[in-house]
Design an enzyme around this catalytic site. Structure first.
Site, PDB file in Angstrom:
ATOM      1  N   PRO A 192     -36.076  -1.804 -42.247  1.00  0.00           N
ATOM      2  CA  PRO A 192     -35.649  -0.883 -43.304  1.00  0.00           C
ATOM      3  C   PRO A 192     -35.676   0.594 -42.916  1.00  0.00           C
ATOM      4  CG  PRO A 192     -37.770  -1.877 -43.832  1.00  0.00           C
ATOM      5  CD  PRO A 192     -37.227  -2.619 -42.657  1.00  0.00           C
ATOM      6  N   ASN A 193     -34.631   1.261 -43.314  1.00  0.00           N
ATOM      7  CA  ASN A 193     -34.431   2.714 -43.179  1.00  0.00           C
ATOM      8  C   ASN A 193     -34.030   3.160 -41.772  1.00  0.00           C
ATOM      9  OD1 ASN A 193     -35.031   3.437 -45.936  1.00  0.00           O
ATOM     10  ND2 ASN A 193     -37.148   2.894 -45.468  1.00  0.00           N
ATOM     11  N   ARG A 231     -32.549  12.186 -40.874  1.00  0.00           N
ATOM     12  CA  ARG A 231     -33.735  12.772 -41.514  1.00  0.00           C
ATOM     13  C   ARG A 231     -34.945  12.610 -40.599  1.00  0.00           C
ATOM     14  NH1 ARG A 231     -32.330  10.312 -46.927  1.00  0.00           N
ATOM     15  NH2 ARG A 231     -30.447  11.473 -47.397  1.00  0.00           N
ATOM     16  N   TYR A 266     -38.893  10.834 -35.690  1.00  0.00           N
ATOM     17  CA  TYR A 266     -38.134   9.717 -35.122  1.00  0.00           C
ATOM     18  C   TYR A 266     -37.066  10.141 -34.111  1.00  0.00           C
ATOM     19  CZ  TYR A 266     -40.459   7.274 -38.896  1.00  0.00           C
ATOM     20  OH  TYR A 266     -41.411   6.754 -39.724  1.00  0.00           O
ATOM     21  N   ASN A 321     -38.048  -3.965 -34.213  1.00  0.00           N
ATOM     22  CA  ASN A 321     -38.716  -2.856 -34.902  1.00  0.00           C
ATOM     23  C   ASN A 321     -38.621  -3.182 -36.386  1.00  0.00           C
ATOM     24  OD1 ASN A 321     -39.682  -0.558 -36.089  1.00  0.00           O
ATOM     25  ND2 ASN A 321     -38.484   0.868 -34.847  1.00  0.00           N
ATOM     26  N   ALA A 375     -41.333  -0.462 -41.771  1.00  0.00           N
ATOM     27  CA  ALA A 375     -42.481  -0.553 -42.688  1.00  0.00           C
ATOM     28  C   ALA A 375     -42.960  -1.987 -42.899  1.00  0.00           C
ATOM     29  CB  ALA A 375     -42.123   0.085 -44.028  1.00  0.00           C
ATOM     30  N   GLU A 422     -42.362  -6.150 -29.773  1.00  0.00           N
ATOM     31  CA  GLU A 422     -42.445  -5.250 -30.934  1.00  0.00           C
ATOM     32  C   GLU A 422     -42.262  -3.810 -30.453  1.00  0.00           C
ATOM     33  OE1 GLU A 422     -46.237  -5.549 -32.911  1.00  0.00           O
ATOM     34  OE2 GLU A 422     -45.838  -3.815 -34.224  1.00  0.00           O
ATOM     35  N   HIS A 459     -41.831   0.386 -31.632  1.00  0.00           N
ATOM     36  CA  HIS A 459     -41.839   1.470 -32.625  1.00  0.00           C
ATOM     37  C   HIS A 459     -41.451   2.764 -31.928  1.00  0.00           C
ATOM     38  CE1 HIS A 459     -43.593  -1.130 -35.565  1.00  0.00           C
ATOM     39  NE2 HIS A 459     -44.454  -1.525 -34.650  1.00  0.00           N
ATOM     40  N   ARG A 474     -50.723   8.155 -36.233  1.00  0.00           N
ATOM     41  CA  ARG A 474     -50.246   8.471 -37.581  1.00  0.00           C
ATOM     42  C   ARG A 474     -51.245   7.967 -38.634  1.00  0.00           C
ATOM     43  NH1 ARG A 474     -44.079   6.957 -38.123  1.00  0.00           N
ATOM     44  NH2 ARG A 474     -44.357   8.325 -39.945  1.00  0.00           N
TER      45      ARG A 474
HETATM   46  O1  CA2 Z   1     -42.031   4.364 -35.451  1.00  0.00           O
HETATM   47  C1  CA2 Z   1     -41.362   3.415 -35.849  1.00  0.00           C
HETATM   48  O2  CA2 Z   1     -40.403   2.967 -35.231  1.00  0.00           O
HETATM   49  C2  CA2 Z   1     -41.678   2.797 -37.220  1.00  0.00           C
HETATM   50  O3  CA2 Z   1     -41.444   1.388 -37.139  1.00  0.00           O
HETATM   51  C3  CA2 Z   1     -40.698   3.447 -38.195  1.00  0.00           C
HETATM   52  C4  CA2 Z   1     -40.957   3.037 -39.647  1.00  0.00           C
HETATM   53  C5  CA2 Z   1     -42.424   3.221 -40.019  1.00  0.00           C
HETATM   54  O4  CA2 Z   1     -42.653   2.719 -41.328  1.00  0.00           O
HETATM   55  C6  CA2 Z   1     -43.346   2.521 -39.051  1.00  0.00           C
HETATM   56  O5  CA2 Z   1     -44.681   2.783 -39.419  1.00  0.00           O
HETATM   57  C7  CA2 Z   1     -43.122   3.017 -37.630  1.00  0.00           C
HETATM   58  C8  CA2 Z   1     -40.100   3.886 -40.603  1.00  0.00           C
HETATM   59  C9  CA2 Z   1     -38.632   3.869 -40.310  1.00  0.00           C
HETATM   60  C10 CA2 Z   1     -37.982   4.905 -41.156  1.00  0.00           C
HETATM   61  O6  CA2 Z   1     -36.865   5.396 -40.483  1.00  0.00           O
HETATM   62  C11 CA2 Z   1     -36.320   6.575 -40.912  1.00  0.00           C
HETATM   63  C12 CA2 Z   1     -35.278   7.070 -40.163  1.00  0.00           C
HETATM   64  C13 CA2 Z   1     -34.697   8.243 -40.509  1.00  0.00           C
HETATM   65  C14 CA2 Z   1     -35.129   8.956 -41.606  1.00  0.00           C
HETATM   66  C15 CA2 Z   1     -36.178   8.448 -42.353  1.00  0.00           C
HETATM   67  C16 CA2 Z   1     -36.775   7.254 -42.016  1.00  0.00           C
END
Ligand code: CA2
Length: 146
Positions: free
Chosen positions: A11-12, A19, A24, A75, A78, A99, A101, A108
């Site tokens: 997700p996301n 953003r 990221y 990946n 969340a 896995e 990230h 974090r």
């Molecule tokens: O660091 C990573 O790759 C995570 O898997 C990213 C997740 C986070 O919940 C994990 O703890 C670590 C969040 C992905 C959200 O992606 C976004 C991308 C652009 C703008 C906002 C969020």
């Protein structure tokens, strides 16, 4: 026949590059896909890609990988920190899973320090941004060769 890998993003991650670049990075998911595809081809693997914001769709993608792909790069975003269903799906398929990230989750918030994916994964790569997916391709290539 070339070994095949599916790269699954949760997700996301479809919003990458739009953003929170300070966390990221500035690359988009399409950029990451292009880099991974190019590297996979260079070392004789094929790579396909799937992204979903829905937990059940990711479970189904992992289940389908069982008869179709030799390795998974995941990946779970969340869902990493919440999903027993994803852990069970990886264990059930038996397909080696790396896995990944983008961020260093251990630097974090404490809620990001626990992963339901890690116990089912062959290994974990975090904190190297988009490069982590390329490193995961190399990790799978090593697993395939042993
Ligand atoms: O660091 C990573 O790759 C995570 O898997 C990213 C997740 C986070 O919940 C994990 O703890 C670590 C969040 C992905 C959200 O992606 C976004 C991308 C652009 C703008 C906002 C969020």
């Amino acid at each position: 026949m070339a070994k095949s890998v599916i790269v699954i993003n949760g997700p996301n991650l479809n919003m990458l590059g739009t953003r929170e670049p300070e966390i990221y990075g500035a690359v988009t998911l399409k950029d990451i896909e292009a880099r991974v595809r190019a590297h996979a081809q260079q070392i004789g693997l094929t790579a396909e890609f799937f992204q979903s914001n829905l937990e059940g769709e990711i479970v189904e993608a992992i289940q389908k990988a069982a008869n179709k792909y030799d390795g998974i790069i995941l990946n779970a975003a969340a869902y990493t920190h919440t999903s027993i269903a994803l852990m069970d799906a990886i264990k059930a398929t038996g397909v080696p899973t790396i896995e990944v990230h983008l961020s260093n989750v251990f630097a974090r918030e404490p809620f990001r320090h626990h992963s339901y994916i890690s116990p089912a994964a062959a290994g974990v790569i975090c904190g190297f941004g988009a490069k982590g997916y390329v490193l995961a391709i190399d990790a799978l290539a090593d697993i395939f060769d042993t």
